[in-house]
Design a protein around this motif. Structure first.
Motif, PDB file in Angstrom:
ATOM      1  N   HIS A   1      -9.891   1.653   0.206  1.00 24.39           N
ATOM      2  CA  HIS A   1      -9.943   2.409   1.451  1.00 24.39           C
ATOM      3  C   HIS A   1     -11.441   2.594   1.682  1.00 24.39           C
ATOM      4  O   HIS A   1     -12.081   3.416   1.043  1.00 24.39           O
TER       5      HIS A   1
ATOM      6  N   HIS B   1       0.845  -1.194   0.000  1.00 19.29           N
ATOM      7  CA  HIS B   1       0.000   0.000   0.000  1.00 19.29           C
ATOM      8  C   HIS B   1       0.885   1.251   0.000  1.00 19.29           C
ATOM      9  O   HIS B   1       1.377   1.680   1.034  1.00 19.29           O
TER      10      HIS B   1
ATOM     11  N   ASN C   1      -3.063   3.629  -4.781  1.00 18.79           N
ATOM     12  CA  ASN C   1      -4.020   3.202  -3.761  1.00 18.79           C
ATOM     13  C   ASN C   1      -5.004   4.301  -3.345  1.00 18.79           C
ATOM     14  O   ASN C   1      -4.810   5.470  -3.635  1.00 18.79           O
ATOM     15  N   CYS C   2      -6.039   3.876  -2.644  1.00 18.06           N
ATOM     16  CA  CYS C   2      -7.045   4.783  -2.056  1.00 18.06           C
ATOM     17  C   CYS C   2      -7.786   5.598  -3.109  1.00 18.06           C
ATOM     18  O   CYS C   2      -8.273   6.694  -2.838  1.00 18.06           O
TER      19      CYS C   2
ATOM     20  N   SER D   1      -4.538   7.705  -8.261  1.00 19.83           N
ATOM     21  CA  SER D   1      -3.412   7.303  -9.109  1.00 19.83           C
ATOM     22  C   SER D   1      -3.029   8.467 -10.007  1.00 19.83           C
ATOM     23  O   SER D   1      -3.886   9.243 -10.433  1.00 19.83           O
TER      24      SER D   1
ATOM     25  N   ASP E   1       1.547   2.673   3.527  1.00 24.36           N
ATOM     26  CA  ASP E   1       0.674   3.837   3.361  1.00 24.36           C
ATOM     27  C   ASP E   1       1.449   5.142   3.546  1.00 24.36           C
ATOM     28  O   ASP E   1       0.858   6.176   3.858  1.00 24.36           O
TER      29      ASP E   1
ATOM     30  N   SER F   1      -8.608   0.866  -7.668  1.00 27.44           N
ATOM     31  CA  SER F   1      -8.619   1.206  -6.242  1.00 27.44           C
ATOM     32  C   SER F   1      -9.686   2.243  -5.970  1.00 27.44           C
ATOM     33  O   SER F   1     -10.000   3.067  -6.834  1.00 27.44           O
TER      34      SER F   1
ATOM     35  N   HIS G   1       1.760   5.308  -1.855  1.00 27.43           N
ATOM     36  CA  HIS G   1       1.357   6.470  -2.647  1.00 27.43           C
ATOM     37  C   HIS G   1       2.608   7.013  -3.333  1.00 27.43           C
ATOM     38  O   HIS G   1       2.880   8.205  -3.326  1.00 27.43           O
TER      39      HIS G   1
ATOM     40  N   CYS H   1      -8.713  -2.807  -4.648  1.00 25.43           N
ATOM     41  CA  CYS H   1      -8.160  -2.438  -3.344  1.00 25.43           C
ATOM     42  C   CYS H   1      -8.953  -1.253  -2.832  1.00 25.43           C
ATOM     43  O   CYS H   1      -9.114  -0.266  -3.557  1.00 25.43           O
TER      44      CYS H   1
ATOM     45  N   SER I   1      -7.771  -2.133   2.442  1.00 24.44           N
ATOM     46  CA  SER I   1      -6.503  -1.443   2.707  1.00 24.44           C
ATOM     47  C   SER I   1      -6.418  -0.975   4.156  1.00 24.44           C
ATOM     48  O   SER I   1      -7.435  -0.631   4.773  1.00 24.44           O
TER      49      SER I   1
END
Ligand code: ZN
Length: 507
Positions: free
Chosen positions: A220, A66, A94-95, A98, A366, A187, A68, A218, A249
């Motif tokens: 959040h 995970h 992620n989250c 992108s 993360d 994500s 960024h 994935c 996540s």
């Protein structure tokens, strides 16, 4: 010797912890070019280079599930934050966030601004971005997710509402192209406004495409506090309706009222795993970090500011103290600091430990590399698991901890030839001292490299040695086409088949 091999490198006499979870064993590891060629007693073989690894652990390089790091890979391609703690592959995007694909009309709205400004969001397609990484490689391998928020902000003029049919179709076209270009899945960051306006149907329509392409979703989740159970149920429903493996996540429980509820959430997750492919990851800290938001401030016992556009000197300072200095209430301070990021002391150690100890939990940092005063998870996560939770507290065995960071994520993401020390595997390897390994980054000194990492190889080349990055950038983009379907879908389908057979036979 019948077949004297000449190795490029022999890691001699280390304790090989191979990633599978089985007990470590003493052996030499012989590397030729970018691959592990042989494991065993290689004392009779010659090597261009032989490194004494006695009293050290030789393990597969860690997969950070995970991250960024989308823009960090371009800004700081040696990625010392990651290589200094043994990470050899990163999952980006992620989250819901992108860097590609994007066609933003202007400045990126929050939370897209966590990873870059409009200039960074310059790749209209995932292919353009991944080609850029091929041409300007980083030290680590890259696995790219496509973010829901990036798609939304590219096709919707107003974001705080559900997408209409035309907009959903436009996002589907972008996502399809992105998956063709090598993205390994989709994500979401449904906790974040304005993505929180997305309805289930919109997410399912997109996740379904990723599922058809053997991708992964994935998430959040929409909530990690009071409403975490409905949020888990929603994530599972997306997985089932879209027929796609799901990764929850950074699983955690926010706010005092929810402390202890990991007992309940892990039970729900275990039950869901009986009928669908479901994975989780976590980071080993009692504080979370994201953009500065008042609702999260209210859940926290204290808050540290990590960056602030209007008040940059607030970085690294306590929010309550800033409010006192400004002579205003917390609410007003939040407003005056925004856009900003923060660290929130909002989790309970018992939940963090219970989630880490759950056998199927993977490790994802993360970390947010752009923060001027980042959460220490960016520099410390993997060394902290091995130092704090293996050596100091004994929560995990060394072998179990290494598996969570290597073979398990390689299986979940379908990373062929990675995550294990075995003949034929890519030589992504970390050599560390299990007696000294520990994170050094703290909430007050967040950018200190971990100690105890001796050597890190990516595709057979040293990227971290002698306590610094080497300048080598042998990382590769791991495109979906070259990977296995995630999370052993075959095995899951088998399980489903068995379940159906069982149901039929009882009818
Ligand atoms: Zn997140």
């Amino acid at each position: 010797m019948n077949d004297p091999l000449r190795f490029d490198l022999i890691l001699a006499g280390g304790l090989v912890v191979d990633g599978t979870g089985k007990s470590g064993f003493l052996a030499d590891v012989g590397i030729i070019d970018d691959c592990i060629a042989r494991i065993g007693d290689l004392s009779q073989h010659s090597a261009a280079r032989r490194i004494d690894c006695r009293h050290k652990v030789v393990a597969p390089g860690f997969v950070d599930t995970h991250t960024h790091d989308d823009t960090a890979l371009m800004l700081w391609p040696e990625l010392p934050q990651k290589t200094s703690q043994g990470v050899t592959s990163v999952v980006i995007g992620n989250c819901g966030i992108s860097i590609a694909p994007s066609s933003l009309p202007g400045a990126p709205p929050a939370p897209l601004d966590l990873i870059g400004d409009a200039e960074k969001y310059r790749f209209a397609t995932m292919g353009e971005y991944l080609d850029h990484l091929d041409a300007h490689p980083a030290a680590v391998n890259v696995v790219a997710l496509t973010g829901h928020m990036s798609l939304r902000a590219s096709v919707m003029h107003t974001l705080n509402r559900p997408a209409d049919v035309g907009e959903t179709k436009a996002m589907q076209r972008m996502l399809s192209r992105s998956l063709e270009d090598g993205s390994i899945g989709f994500s979401t960051g449904l906790a974040y406004a304005p993505s929180s306006s997305a309805r289930l149907a919109e997410v399912v329509a997109l996740a379904h495409l990723a599922g058809e392409a053997d991708g992964i979703h994935c998430t959040h989740m929409r909530d990690e506090g009071d409403y975490i159970v409905p949020a888990i149920r929603e994530a599972c429903e997306i997985g089932r309706r879209a027929n796609i493996p799901t990764l929850i996540s950074h699983h955690k429980l926010l706010g005092k009222a929810n402390h202890g509820r990991s007992l309940e959430t892990l039970a729900i997750i275990e039950e869901a795993r009986e009928v669908q492919a479901l994975a989780i990851d976590a980071y080993p800290y009692v504080a979370s970090s994201t953009v500065l938001k008042l609702d999260r401030v209210r859940q926290s016992t204290s808050v540290l500011i990590t960056w602030s556009t209007p008040i940059p000197e607030a970085s690294g300072r306590d929010l309550a103290e800033i409010a006192r200095n400004l002579g205003c209430e917390i609410e007003e301070a939040v407003e005056r600091l925004s856009p900003a990021g923060a660290i929130y002391f909002v989790l309970d150690e018992a939940d963090v430990s219970r989630i880490l100890a759950w056998p199927e939990t993977m490790i994802g940092s993360d970390g947010i590399p752009q923060d001027s005063f980042p959460h220490p998870r960016l520099w410390g996560t993997f060394a902290r698991v091995l130092g704090q939770y293996v050596r100091e507290t004994g929560l995990l065995t060394l072998e179990a901890a290494v598996r969570k960071m290597t073979a398990l994520p390689a299986e979940v993401f379908g990373l062929v030839g990675r995550g294990k020390i075995e003949p034929g595997a890519y030589a992504d390897i970390v050599v560390f001292d299990s007696a000294t390994i520990l994170d050094q980054a703290t909430f007050l000194t967040p950018t200190l490299p971990a100690r105890g990492i001796e050597l890190v190889l990516v595709n057979g080349r040293d990227v971290f040695a002698g306590q610094s990055t080497t300048g080598a950038r042998p990382g590769r983009v791991l495109r979906r086409a070259a990977l296995n379907p995630p999370m052993s879908m075959q095995r899951h389908k088998l399980r489903k088949h068995v379940a159906q057979t069982r149901t039929r036979s009882t009818l």
